[in-house]
Structures are given as C-alpha cells and as structure tokens.
Design a protein around this motif. Structure first.
Motif, mmCIF file in Angstrom:
data_model
loop_
_atom_site.group_PDB
_atom_site.id
_atom_site.type_symbol
_atom_site.label_atom_id
_atom_site.label_comp_id
_atom_site.label_asym_id
_atom_site.label_seq_id
_atom_site.Cartn_x
_atom_site.Cartn_y
_atom_site.Cartn_z
ATOM 1 N N UNK A 86 16.474 -14.089 -5.409
ATOM 2 C CA UNK A 86 16.654 -13.252 -4.222
ATOM 3 C C UNK A 86 15.586 -13.443 -3.142
ATOM 4 N N UNK A 87 14.436 -14.019 -3.495
ATOM 5 C CA UNK A 87 13.375 -14.213 -2.510
ATOM 6 C C UNK A 87 12.508 -12.969 -2.346
ATOM 7 N N UNK A 88 11.324 -13.180 -1.779
ATOM 8 C CA UNK A 88 10.372 -12.078 -1.611
ATOM 9 C C UNK A 88 10.934 -10.972 -0.725
ATOM 10 N N UNK A 89 11.557 -11.348 0.392
ATOM 11 C CA UNK A 89 12.017 -10.335 1.345
ATOM 12 C C UNK A 89 13.000 -9.370 0.701
ATOM 13 N N UNK A 90 14.036 -9.887 0.073
ATOM 14 C CA UNK A 90 15.051 -9.006 -0.517
ATOM 15 C C UNK A 90 14.494 -8.182 -1.666
ATOM 16 N N UNK A 91 13.653 -8.794 -2.487
ATOM 17 C CA UNK A 91 13.086 -8.058 -3.624
ATOM 18 C C UNK A 91 12.209 -6.914 -3.121
ATOM 19 N N UNK A 92 11.294 -7.213 -2.198
ATOM 20 C CA UNK A 92 10.375 -6.175 -1.728
ATOM 21 C C UNK A 92 11.100 -5.075 -0.955
ATOM 22 N N UNK A 93 12.142 -5.432 -0.213
ATOM 23 C CA UNK A 93 12.845 -4.438 0.591
ATOM 24 C C UNK A 93 13.736 -3.541 -0.271
ATOM 25 N N UNK B 200 0.824 -1.210 0.000
ATOM 26 C CA UNK B 200 0.000 0.000 0.000
ATOM 27 C C UNK B 200 0.857 1.259 0.000
ATOM 28 N N UNK B 201 1.904 1.271 0.826
ATOM 29 C CA UNK B 201 2.805 2.429 0.835
ATOM 30 C C UNK B 201 3.464 2.612 -0.530
ATOM 31 N N UNK B 202 3.904 1.518 -1.117
ATOM 32 C CA UNK B 202 4.516 1.596 -2.444
ATOM 33 C C UNK B 202 3.547 2.181 -3.467
ATOM 34 N N UNK B 203 2.279 1.765 -3.391
ATOM 35 C CA UNK B 203 1.307 2.215 -4.394
ATOM 36 C C UNK B 203 0.931 3.682 -4.236
ATOM 37 N N UNK B 204 1.086 4.238 -3.047
ATOM 38 C CA UNK B 204 0.829 5.669 -2.889
ATOM 39 C C UNK B 204 1.801 6.463 -3.773
ATOM 40 N N UNK C 135 11.320 -1.159 -12.252
ATOM 41 C CA UNK C 135 11.300 -1.341 -10.800
ATOM 42 C C UNK C 135 9.880 -1.459 -10.264
ATOM 43 N N UNK C 136 8.955 -0.624 -10.749
ATOM 44 C CA UNK C 136 7.591 -0.650 -10.246
ATOM 45 C C UNK C 136 6.874 -1.940 -10.611
ATOM 46 N N UNK C 137 7.149 -2.455 -11.796
ATOM 47 C CA UNK C 137 6.518 -3.701 -12.219
ATOM 48 C C UNK C 137 6.925 -4.856 -11.310
ATOM 49 N N UNK C 138 8.209 -4.933 -10.988
ATOM 50 C CA UNK C 138 8.695 -5.987 -10.100
ATOM 51 C C UNK C 138 8.024 -5.881 -8.729
ATOM 52 N N UNK C 139 7.884 -4.655 -8.228
ATOM 53 C CA UNK C 139 7.283 -4.446 -6.910
ATOM 54 C C UNK C 139 5.799 -4.791 -6.919
ATOM 55 N N UNK C 140 5.088 -4.406 -7.978
ATOM 56 C CA UNK C 140 3.666 -4.727 -8.093
ATOM 57 C C UNK C 140 3.443 -6.234 -8.028
ATOM 58 N N UNK C 141 4.158 -6.975 -8.873
ATOM 59 C CA UNK C 141 3.939 -8.415 -8.957
ATOM 60 C C UNK C 141 4.347 -9.114 -7.673
ATOM 61 N N UNK C 142 5.483 -8.728 -7.103
ATOM 62 C CA UNK C 142 5.962 -9.381 -5.884
ATOM 63 C C UNK C 142 5.014 -9.143 -4.715
ATOM 64 N N UNK D 130 12.042 -1.544 -3.247
ATOM 65 C CA UNK D 130 11.296 -0.358 -2.801
ATOM 66 C C UNK D 130 12.197 0.870 -2.791
ATOM 67 N N UNK D 131 13.449 0.672 -2.401
ATOM 68 C CA UNK D 131 14.418 1.780 -2.414
ATOM 69 C C UNK D 131 14.691 2.225 -3.849
ATOM 70 N N UNK D 132 14.790 1.260 -4.765
ATOM 71 C CA UNK D 132 15.019 1.595 -6.176
ATOM 72 C C UNK D 132 13.823 2.370 -6.741
ATOM 73 N N UNK D 133 12.607 1.932 -6.405
ATOM 74 C CA UNK D 133 11.409 2.648 -6.860
ATOM 75 C C UNK D 133 11.437 4.089 -6.364
ATOM 76 N N UNK D 134 11.769 4.279 -5.083
ATOM 77 C CA UNK D 134 11.840 5.634 -4.527
ATOM 78 C C UNK D 134 12.883 6.466 -5.268
#
Length: 451
Positions: free
Chosen positions: A305-312, A252-256, A347-354, A315-319
């Motif tokens: 890399x797994x869900x944890x590393x990708x999402x964490x 949700x924070x990412x999507x804002x 970057x956003x596509x990877x975050x959306x799907x993950x 998110x910094x790359x998206x920012x």
C-alpha cells in the motif's frame, strides 16, 4: 528495558499511590517527569554520541538508567520518586536514540523498513512482559520490585554492548550550541510543567498559565536562534525534507493518542472494573501481543500500500480502536476487552513502525545525528503529552460531574479524547506523494516529495 519500565509502572500506579499516600492521578507525574527528562535531554544525544563515541555513551546511559531504577525502588515519597525518574530519563535520553543512531549509520535505504522492524521487535518484549510481570510483582512482592527488575537486564545489556557493538570513529562535531540546547530544554520543561499541573489543584492556578506562557516564549526564541546559529541544536532545515516533516508531524499526533492508552487502561481496569493488578496486567498484555504479531507483516503492508496510504488510513483505524475503548463497561467480559485491545495493538504497531521509518528514508547520512535527536525529542514529547492529555480529560470529566474520583463515564470521555489526535494525523499523512519513501517500502517508484 526502557519499554518494560514504562509498562510495569502503569500497572503498579494504584498500589504505589496507596503506599505513598497520594492520588493515582497525581502519580501521573512519575510517568511524565521521566518523559519530560527524556524530551529535554534527547536534543543533545546526537552531539554527545559524536563527541564521545556512540558505544561509550550507550554503555554509560544503560548504567545511569539502572542506577536510577534502583533509586526509584528505594523512594519513600512522591518527590523522591519523581527525582529518581528524572535521572532515569537522562539515561533513557542517551540510550534509545543513540542505539537508533548506531543502526541507521550502517544500513541502506532499502533496508530501512526491515531494520526498523527488527529494532523494535525486541523492544516489544517490554510491553508484552511488562503488564503481567508488573501485576505479579506488585501483588506478590512489592511495587518497588517493578523498578529493581531493571538491574539484571541492564547488567546483561552492558555485557552484550561491550562484546558485540563495534566502536566507531566519527568526525569531531562542531561546538555544542549551548544557547539553543538551553532554550529548547527550558521551553519543553515549562510547557510540560503547565500541561501536568493545569486543573489538578496541586499548585496555584496561575502557575500552569505562567508555565505555558514562558514555555511558548522560550520556544519562539529557540526557533529564532536556530535560524541564525551556524550549527544549531535544532536543525530546522530537516523539515524541508517532506518525508521527515510528515513522519515527525503525523507521528507526533498519533503518539499523543497512543501515549494516553497505557496510562488509562490499567487505571480503568483496576478502578472501574475492580480488577487486581495481576488481572489488569494480563488483560492489557493484549495490546503488546497485537503489536508483536503485526511486526512481521509491516513490510508486506508497506510494500502493498505504500507509506502514504498506510499512515493515512491506519491513523483512522487507530483512532477507531481508541474510541472503542470508551464503550468498555464492567459488564463486558474481560475476553472481549482483550480482543479489542489486541486489535488496537495491531494498528498502533503498524503506525509506529511506518512513521519511524518514514522519518529517516530521505535524510542524508551527515544529518542523521540531528534527525535522530529531533525525531526522538518529538516522540518523547508527544508520549508525555499523551499521558497528560488522557489524565486531563479524565480529571475534567470527573470535575464536571462532581465526582471526587474518576468513574466509568469519565474513562469513556478520556478514551474519546485520546482518539482525536490520531484522527488529526490522517490528513497530514495524506499530504505525502503516493510514491513517498518508495526506495524503502518497495511500493511504486520515484521520490518522496509532498504534493
């Protein structure tokens, strides 16, 4: 169709504002009204699908969405447009979540990432085609055509659903929690009213504050009710599943932040760069192209890399990619802007799907209807807040500088503001165990409990 609609209207906003005699920033209501309607009605989508049949509900939703699109194209003022967009949101609320529910009920955990990827790839045709199609239609036909283009797509969609989607016999759901649904819907509507009108000068200054206060009070009442109702519309027990809680919270924070970008970019290119709607649409196409190219690589990234590393870390790359947009200046060649936006799309596509896949990996089959309703509501609310978040930063920066209309420095501040929520999502994703969602990603082994 839904993604096409969202991307074409952003490109057409400046032209729509001129013809309807209003300010471009005020037309953000045409976007947020639709998103608010989605948010308010998504909570009942799972129950309605169980009660009346997912296939039947899916077809009715497509028809409602198409009819409302026709009304949008016939609108003669902002009020009519907003009303039609609300009806369109009702259709959308029953369309996308029910489609996701149809899919989730038929796949195994190890198929989750691939299924989510395939589900979202056709939807990316909307953002890819939307900016250039919206620009071409706006410049050469009319902004009204950006809504009417939904009609043939809906007709094809109805035919395909009727022909290929099997009907399913689901267990009859318990009685709808009318109290819970009413409290949730009223709370979200009041909160979004406050967010959309605060600092805009479109209503009395005390009304947005009242909207926030009533929305917060109703939200508190909805949570209290959900804790004691036998079959609550808001199943808070799902948040005891760590992967669901983190997927929804961090997502949700990412999507804002991600939701602010599609609103800001077309306005910036047309008002700041002086680009036409067509040129603006072709440039913002870069984000969708980047997203489309990333989809086939998502499975490999999660396995490695797994869900944890990708999402964490992503998110910094998206920012960072959103903050990079703050450096845009009319002196930049549009090709350079295109490259930056394409990187952001990756970057956003990877975050959306993950984040989408993470939300469902550990949800039991009997809870899928409730999970899709909650996750869908959170997604649409955060996207609606993203538009409001970006518009608020833009308006506040212009007001502080004493400018009647937003300038290049104001857009820079808005993009920096858009980068903050994805950055805050990173530590939330970091709470996941290293092997969270391993059955779906193929990375490591074990369960998905948070540390």
């Amino acid at each position: 169709m839904q993604n096409l609609d969202s991307s074409v209207i952003a490109t057409a906003l400046p032209t729509m504002a001129r013809e309807l005699g209003t300010e471009p920033l005020h037309l953000s209501a045409a976007i947020t009204s639709y998103l608010v309607a989605l948010t308010v009605f998504i909570p009942v989508s799972g129950w309605v699908a169980d009660r009346y049949g997912a296939k039947r509900v899916f077809m009715v939703a497509i028809a409602v969405f198409a009819f409302a699109s026709m009304l949008c194209g016939l609108s003669r003022g902002l009020g009519e447009l907003v009303a039609a967009r609300v009806l369109q949101g009702v259709g959308g609320a029953m369309m996308v979540p029910v489609a996701r529910l149809l899919l989730m009920r038929r796949i195994r955990p190890e198929e989750m990432v691939r299924a989510t990827t395939w589900l979202s790839m056709p939807g990316l045709l909307g953002p890819i085609l939307g900016p250039p199609v919206g620009g071409l239609l706006t410049d050469n036909v009319s902004w009204r055509a950006v809504f009417w283009i939904n009609l043939p797509i809906a007709a094809i969609g109805l035919l395909m659903v009727w022909r290929f989607v099997p009907a399913s016999d689901e267990a009859r759901p318990p009685r709808l929690d009318l109290v819970g649904v009413t409290l949730i819907g009223a709370s979200l509507a009041c909160l979004m009213f406050g967010a959309e009108t605060v600092g805009r000068g479109v209503v009395a200054e005390w009304l947005p504050v009242l909207g926030f206060a009533i929305g917060a009070a109703l939200g508190w009442a909805a949570v209290r009710w959900a804790r004691r109702a036998p079959h609550p519309a808001l199943d808070l027990g799902l948040f005891s599943i760590p992967t669901f809680a983190v997927g929804v919270g961090a997502g949700s924070l990412f999507r804002v932040g991600a939701g602010a970008a599609p609103f800001l970019l077309p306005l910036f290119l047309q008002l700041g760069f002086g680009a036409s709607a067509t040129v603006s649409g072709m440039v913002t196409l870069a984000t969708a192209l980047g997203a489309f190219l990333m989809k086939p690589m998502t499975t490999m990234a999660l396995r490695r890399f797994g869900f944890r590393n990708v999402l964490m870390w992503n998110a910094v790359v998206v920012a960072a990619t959103l903050a990079a947009c703050a450096a845009f200046d009319p002196s930049w060649p549009l090709a350079a802007v295109f490259v930056v936006l394409a990187a952001g799309g990756l970057a956003r596509s990877l975050q959306f799907t993950a984040s989408n896949a993470m939300s469902y990996v550990d949800v039991p089959g009997g809870k899928l209807s409730a999970a899709t309703s909650i996750a869908g509501t959170a997604q649409q609310l955060s996207m609606a807040l993203g538009v409001t978040w970006g518009a608020s930063w833009l308006a506040a920066s212009a007001a502080l500088a004493g400018r009647a209309a937003p300038g290049v420095p104001d857009f820079a501040m808005a993009f920096l503001g858009a980068a903050l929520p994805p950055l805050l999502a990173a530590p939330i994703a970091g709470r996941l165990a290293r092997d969270a969602g391993a059955a779906a990603s193929g990375h490591g082994a074990g369960g998905g409990a948070a540390r």
